[in-house]
Enzyme design. Structure first.
Site: not given
Length: 854
Positions: A360, A366, A370, A486
């Site tokens: 990535d 992020n 991070q 449904c």
């Protein structure tokens, strides 16, 4: 002041750690940020799912004072700044020392204390970070009493006792019910440690027996002042004394995550506060080492002295030599790399290494969790960026960063030969299937695995050790429930149903149909050819739908608008009228009950209105997407479309506009309470809520287990953990012991066992079965390779296969050295089913063992 094996939170006396000032009004424009604007939304959107907008707004108006920038303080500072408060003021009178390099990831060798301030500040551009210093207070009298306590009003009222009462009669959270007596024992020891520090102006010296006995004396004296009798654990007291000067940085990370969440609770009134004391110990890490000689723990003047004081030089060397493979480099991955750096795992001069892989790229969202990433890293690879940032924390490490997925397609890279050089595998992944695959590779190669994960304020860790514990695949989570067709088509009851319906419409209109359209025209030379074949009566699959798309395909914007208008009437008017015609409001079932009753909701047709903002949004979104599909023409003209694939994070592509408006219109049609765009994005994109506090906690907890793996500890010392910081609750448990399957009285196996047979070029299936019988004393009855049955006696012609070579039966690909076979065995009692055995690894030659390739 460092506390080696345990940190604790005293929420009865909040100024022990920090003072919180909540600013409710008159914020200057420069200090304030609007987290609902597009820039801040991308930064904080995952955290908003955890805390909600009200709590986020309160945090944006709050200032925090944090005193102490040691191992625990820097963890708390990191998590609070990432969370997004208004301002943080840092205070610490001490200067940096070499010792601090092993416990504070924001300190570099050339630094003074102010460097921590600058590195904390760059974590979050929306938070103002200041430095606070206190002058000489030696002439002041000791603090007696008083102060201000601000109570945050919440729907539920919590009552806290005063510090004086709690010292003698503490309310304790018990994280490990296998040792319920330990929290009170630790409470007593920590008070004794405070008394020792006050009397001697220092902590007990490392390995000093006299200091240990003095601390034991203090502990006994304090125990007599407690309301509840406490059984003094002398071994635990001596353990605390030996490690008092040290620090385990992963423990600081774990408690820092918990403490940070308590700060956010105090700021926002969101979630339940801790009542009232919490002690987290990892005695299992240090207690087995207490009989090592004193020189093992002596300082050596390097960054690992604080760690060495707890686990000794020999264990430090094991960590330095460790070879770790970490899969994933997101929020948990960043925290893990930080912990590995402070522990000195994988040092180049000891031939250690950390291999990390993540395909990535870094997104703006992020940055909120991070912490190794900064704004200038956006759209750069996570793995290489995190590796470079980790080397700044500890330049001695050897880190090999990859951009690959770990999956069957990359087994030529992450082969058995690759796994054979590893000591440990760490998963920092966000999906179950990837975890299951990495787990299967770890079990196949008999490597320990550390797994952890979070969802909002919840977190878990799981420790998987060869021949001791079960694996990740030993248990199955319940499958995710799918919404019945449904319900989606005609009877939505909740907003999730309308959002999924909108996602399905997006996939159908802008991805599936264009892809089908392209495939049809790629397999047919021209429209004229198709016309001739159809006129000749030939049936052509998909022709009618493709021709319908071709005939209605817009060529300019006006056509797009007209098509959008028709789609509006189809989805939000005619479908409702048709359903109400089939099932009028007074329709009853055979038992006399009404058809339209909960959870079924009758639809209300929507008339198109240009003044209705929802109608306008839908029309504009569909027009935008239809125009995008037709933007790239490929010859022959009009026989090619460009399929669109749903991308939730790009606000300019119109994808979320379509889903949000279509979902809102359908919700309006069925009288379902709509949600805002942020919640629609979470549901449509299946986004997992995340916050930095729980990420820090799980990474710290799992890093502590890494030390046990490196030390080769026994089964009873490993701990799994589940926590929910919102309640708060933390439960430490023993790992699940591996189960053994009994084949005979003297023969059993577990998931970790593997039998081995070596063959050669002329080795037949009959030779293989004889070798198994001779080597392991059991008669094989069936041999299977993957889904291919090599030998089943009842199958026609299989007895003739006994004379065929294994190479001819299996047909291995070039370079393949072995295969894993499933072999069943005859039961001891006639009539019973055949017994499955462990995997039997068949090597095509004995030389293959040295150069294995799966």
């Amino acid at each position: 002041m460092y506390r080696p094996m345990l940190y604790f939170l005293r929420l009865t006396f909040f100024l022990f750690l920090l003072a919180i000032v909540r600013c409710r009004c008159f914020l200057s424009a420069m200090q304030r940020f609007d987290f609902k604007n597009s820039t801040a939304t991308n930064y904080f959107f995952r955290q908003r799912y955890v805390l909600g907008d009200s709590a986020m707004q309160q945090m944006a108006q709050s200032a925090v004072f944090l005193s102490g920038m040691g191992a625990l303080g820097v963890e708390i500072a990191k998590n609070i700044v990432l969370a997004g408060v208004k301002a943080v003021t840092l205070h610490d009178c001490k200067r940096c020392e070499v010792w601090d390099l092993g416990t504070n990831f924001f300190i570099r060798e050339e630094d003074v204390v102010e460097a921590v301030h600058s590195r904390v500040a760059e974590l979050n551009p929306y938070v103002q970070v200041n430095v606070f210093a206190i002058g000489d207070t030696s002439s002041f009298r000791p603090f007696a009493h008083g102060g201000i306590f601000r109570l945050v009003k919440t729907p539920k009222t919590f009552k806290f006792e005063m510090m004086e009462q709690q010292l003698c009669d503490p309310r304790l959270l018990t994280p490990d019910f296998s040792k319920p007596e330990v929290p009170l024992q630790l409470h007593t020891i920590m008070l004794a440690l405070d008394a020792f520090l006050e009397q001697h102006a220092r902590l007990p010296n490392i390995g000093c027996l006299q200091d240990a006995e003095l601390l034991l004396k203090f502990t006994e004296e304090i125990s007599r002042t407690l309301k509840n009798k406490v059984c003094i654990n002398q071994e635990l007291v001596r353990c605390v004394s030996r490690c008092a000067r040290g620090c385990l940085s992963p423990l600081a990370a774990a408690v820092g995550g918990i403490a940070s969440q308590e700060v956010l609770k105090a700021l926002t009134g969101k979630f339940s506060p801790l009542q009232q004391w919490f002690y987290l110990d990892v005695v299992e890490v240090v207690q087995p080492l207490q009989y090592l000689p004193a020189e093992e723990f002596a300082p050596r003047g390097d960054r690992y002295d604080a760690l060495r004081a707890c686990i000794g030089e020999s264990m430090c060397l094991k960590l330095h030599k460790f070879r770790v493979f970490m899969v994933g480099c997101g929020a948990i991955g960043c925290e893990m790399l930080k912990n590995l750096a402070l522990l000195g795992v994988g040092l180049s001069r000891y031939s250690g290494e950390i291999c990390v892989t993540d395909p990535d790229l870094i997104e703006k969202s992020n940055l909120n969790r991070q912490f190794l990433f900064r704004p200038q890293h956006i759209q750069k690879p996570k793995s290489t960026t995190a590796a470079a940032a980790t080397l700044e924390i500890n330049p001695e490490m050897q880190i090999d960063a990859h951009l690959n997925k770990v999956c069957p397609a990359t087994e030529d890279i992450y082969s058995d030969a690759f796994f054979s050089h590893l000591n440990l595998v760490v998963t920092a992944l966000d999906n179950v299937e990837a975890r299951r695959y990495v787990d299967s590779r770890s079990v196949s190669n008999q490597k320990a695995l550390l797994d952890s994960g979070t969802m909002g304020t919840k977190g878990h860790t799981e420790i998987i050790v060869p021949f001791l514990t079960e694996s990740y695949n030993s248990h199955r989570d319940p499958p995710e429930e799918e919404i019945p067709f449904c319900t989606l088509k005609s009877f939505p009851a909740v907003i999730e149903h309308t959002i999924q319906w909108a996602r399905d419409k997006f996939e159908s209109a802008f991805s599936h149909k264009p892809s089908m359209y392209n495939m049809f025209w790629q397999s047919h030379s021209s429209a004229q050819d198709v016309l001739q074949r159809m006129m000749a009566g030939e049936s052509m699959e998909g022709a009618f739908q493709v021709i319908k798309l071709l005939s209605r395909r817009p060529t300019h914007l006006d056509h797009c608008l007209a098509l959008a208008r028709l789609k509006f009437d189809k989805y939000f008017k005619r479908k409702a009228l048709q359903l109400l015609h089939s099932f009028p409001l007074d329709t009853r079932l055979k038992d006399g009950s009404l058809f339209w009753q909960s959870p079924k909701r009758p639809p209300s047709p929507i008339e198109f209105d240009l003044n209705d903002p929802l109608s306008e949004e839908e029309r504009e979104a569909i027009s935008q997407l239809q125009e995008a599909i037709n933007s790239n023409f490929v010859t022959p003209e009009r026989l090619c479309m460009t399929p669109l694939f749903f991308e939730k994070d790009d606000d300019t592509n119109g994808h979320m506009d379509f889903v949000a408006s279509a979902s809102a219109l359908r919700a309006q049609m069925y009288a379902i309470e709509a949600v805002d765009r942020l919640q629609t994005k979470r549901i449509a994109g299946k986004i997992i809520p995340a916050i930095a506090t729980s990420t820090a906690a799980v990474a710290g907890l799992v890093s502590l287990e890494l030390i046990k793996v490196a030390g080769g500890y026994g089964f009873e010392l490993f701990k799994n953990c589940f926590f929910n910081l919102a309640i708060p609750v933390m439960v430490l448990t023993e790992t699940a012991q591996v189960k053994r399957t009994q084949i005979r009285d003297d023969i059993s196996f577990s998931i970790w066992d593997r039998w081995t047979i070596f063959g050669h070029e002329d080795f037949t299936l009959s030779d293989f079965m004889s070798a198994v019988r001779e080597e392991y004393g059991i008669e094989p009855t069936m041999v299977v390779h993957g889904v291919k049955m090599l030998y089943v006696p009842v199958m026609p012609g299989h007895n003739k296969r006994l004379k065929l070579t294994m190479h001819k039966l299996i047909k291995p690909s070039a370079g393949r050295k072995y295969v894993d076979l499933t072999v069943s065995f005859a039961p001891e009692v006639d009539g019973d089913e055949d017994l499955p055995g462990p995997p039997v690894r068949y090597y095509f030659s004995r030389e293959s063992k040295s150069g294995e390739k799966a």
